[in-house]
Design a protein around this motif. Structure first.
Motif, mmCIF file in Angstrom:
data_model
loop_
_atom_site.group_PDB
_atom_site.id
_atom_site.type_symbol
_atom_site.label_atom_id
_atom_site.label_comp_id
_atom_site.label_asym_id
_atom_site.label_seq_id
_atom_site.Cartn_x
_atom_site.Cartn_y
_atom_site.Cartn_z
ATOM 1 N N SER A 134 3.080 -2.330 -5.629
ATOM 2 C CA SER A 134 1.910 -2.030 -4.795
ATOM 3 C C SER A 134 2.328 -1.480 -3.438
ATOM 4 N N GLU B 61 -3.915 10.005 1.481
ATOM 5 C CA GLU B 61 -5.017 9.410 0.722
ATOM 6 C C GLU B 61 -5.292 8.015 1.288
ATOM 7 N N LEU C 239 0.793 6.862 -1.135
ATOM 8 C CA LEU C 239 -0.561 7.340 -0.814
ATOM 9 C C LEU C 239 -0.692 7.695 0.662
ATOM 10 N N LEU D 291 3.531 2.126 -3.905
ATOM 11 C CA LEU D 291 2.383 3.011 -4.119
ATOM 12 C C LEU D 291 1.596 3.209 -2.833
ATOM 13 N N THR E 212 -1.649 7.140 -12.747
ATOM 14 C CA THR E 212 -1.774 8.533 -12.308
ATOM 15 C C THR E 212 -0.463 9.053 -11.735
ATOM 16 N N GLU E 213 0.224 8.214 -10.970
ATOM 17 C CA GLU E 213 1.516 8.605 -10.395
ATOM 18 C C GLU E 213 2.565 8.805 -11.484
ATOM 19 N N VAL F 240 -4.453 -1.457 -8.591
ATOM 20 C CA VAL F 240 -3.201 -0.700 -8.534
ATOM 21 C C VAL F 240 -2.898 0.037 -9.832
ATOM 22 N N TYR G 146 -7.662 5.087 -0.733
ATOM 23 C CA TYR G 146 -6.973 4.282 -1.745
ATOM 24 C C TYR G 146 -5.907 3.394 -1.105
ATOM 25 N N LEU H 210 -4.109 3.714 -10.433
ATOM 26 C CA LEU H 210 -3.451 4.617 -9.491
ATOM 27 C C LEU H 210 -1.977 4.791 -9.846
#
Length: 257
Positions: free
Chosen positions: A33, A45, A40, A36, A79-80, A73, A48, A76
Motif C-alpha cells: 500500500s 493521482e 500515485l 502504491l 491496474t498497476e 488497494v 486515490y 488499483l
C-alpha cells in the motif's frame, strides 16, 4: 472505540501484529500500500492516494480496518500490474515466452469480456453438488480449532481464561456448557474488569490472584503472551498443548486429604 479500556480489551481494535503467517500477510499489505501510494503521488493521482493514505493510517491503528484497506488497494494494484505487464510485453522480443503469452491473452480478452450464462451455470452446479463444501467451523490458524476439538471435554468442563475472540469461539463450540473469562461483548465489562483481564493475559503482577478470584482452572491463550510464559512448567499447572500459535494449560487437581 473512544473508550481506552475497550481498545485494550478487543483485539480487533488494537494495532496489527507483525508476527507469524498473518503478520507476514499484513506486512505485505502495508508495504504494498505504501509503495502504491508513492506511485500515485508521483503521477499526481491525489484522490486515490488520499484514499489509500486514510485507510492505511486507520489500518495501522486498528486491525479491523485492514480488510477495507485491501479492498481499496487491490483493484488499483491490479491496474498497476497490468500496466507493467503491457509495458514489458510491448518491448518483448518476437517469439519470446512473454510475447507468446501476451498474444494469447490479447486473443482471449474479447471473449472473456462477453456476457455468458456459463459462470452462473458453474456457480449453480457447485452449489447443488457441494463441490466446494461450505465451511463447518472457524478458520485455522486464526482460531484454535484442532486444539479445541482435541481437548473438547476438558474445555467444556472448565472455566477457561482466553482472549475475547477465542472466548467467542469457545461459546460457539460449547454453549451452554463451559465458562469463558471474556468474550466479544466488550461494552458489558467496564474498565476495572478489563484491567484485571490485561493483568492476567500479560502476566503482570497479581495475575495469579485474578485467576483465583474468578475460579479459572484452564487457560487457552496465544503462545507468545506473558501468561503462557509464566504457566509453562509452573507448579500447580499442566501444559496440555504448547503450539506455535496457541497454548493450553490446566490447573492441577489437588486431592483432598
Amino acid at each position: 472505540m473512544n473508550a481506552e479500556w475497550i481498545r485494550k480489551l478487543v483485539l480487533e481494535f488494537q494495532p496489527p501484529q507483525f508476527e507469524g503467517v498473518q503478520g507476514f500477510y499484513t506486512e505485505v499489505l502495508v508495504l504494498g500500500s505504501a509503495m502504491l501510494l508513492l506511485r500515485l503521488l508521483m503521477r499526481g493521482e491525489f484522490g486515490y492516494a488520499l484514499l489509500i493514505a486514510v485507510w492505511l493510517h486507520a489500518g495501522l491503528h486498528s486491525v479491523r480496518h485492514l480488510p477495507v484497506l485491501a479492498i481499496v488497494v487491490l483493484p488499483l494494484a491490479a491496474t498497476e500490474v497490468q500496466a507493467a505487464w503491457d509495458w514489458c510485453a510491448d518491448r518483448a522480443r518476437k517469439g519470446s515466452a512473454m510475447a507468446v503469452l501476451a498474444s494469447i491473452g490479447n486473443d482471449h480478452t474479447k471473449g472473456l469480456a462477453r456476457l455468458s450464462v456459463w459462470p452462473a451455470v458453474a456457480v449453480a452446479a457447485i452449489a447443488l453438488t457441494n463441490a466446494l463444501p461450505f465451511p463447518t467451523d472457524f478458520p485455522e490458524p486464526r482460531y484454535p480449532v484442532s486444539l479445541v476439538t482435541k481437548y473438547s471435554i476438558t474445555l467444556a468442563l472448565s472455566q477457561v481464561f482466553s482472549t475475547d475472540a477465542d472466548g467467542d469461539y469457545l461459546i460457539y463450540r460449547f454453549a451452554p456448557r463451559g465458562r469463558v473469562f471474556v468474550d466479544g461483548r466488550s461494552d458489558m465489562y467496564g474498565p476495572a474488569f478489563t484491567d484485571e483481564y490485561l493483568t492476567a493475559l500479560n502476566g503482570s503482577r497479581g495475575w495469579d490472584r485474578v485467576l483465583a478470584k474468578y475460579g479459572v482452572n484452564a487457560a487457552l491463550v496465544p503462545s507468545n503472551c506473558g501468561l503462557a510464559s509464566l504457566l509453562r512448567g509452573r507448579d500447580g499447572w499442566n501444559t496440555l498443548e504448547d503450539g506455535p500459535n496457541f497454548s493450553l494449560f490446566r490447573r492441577k487437581i489437588v486431592p483432598n486429604r
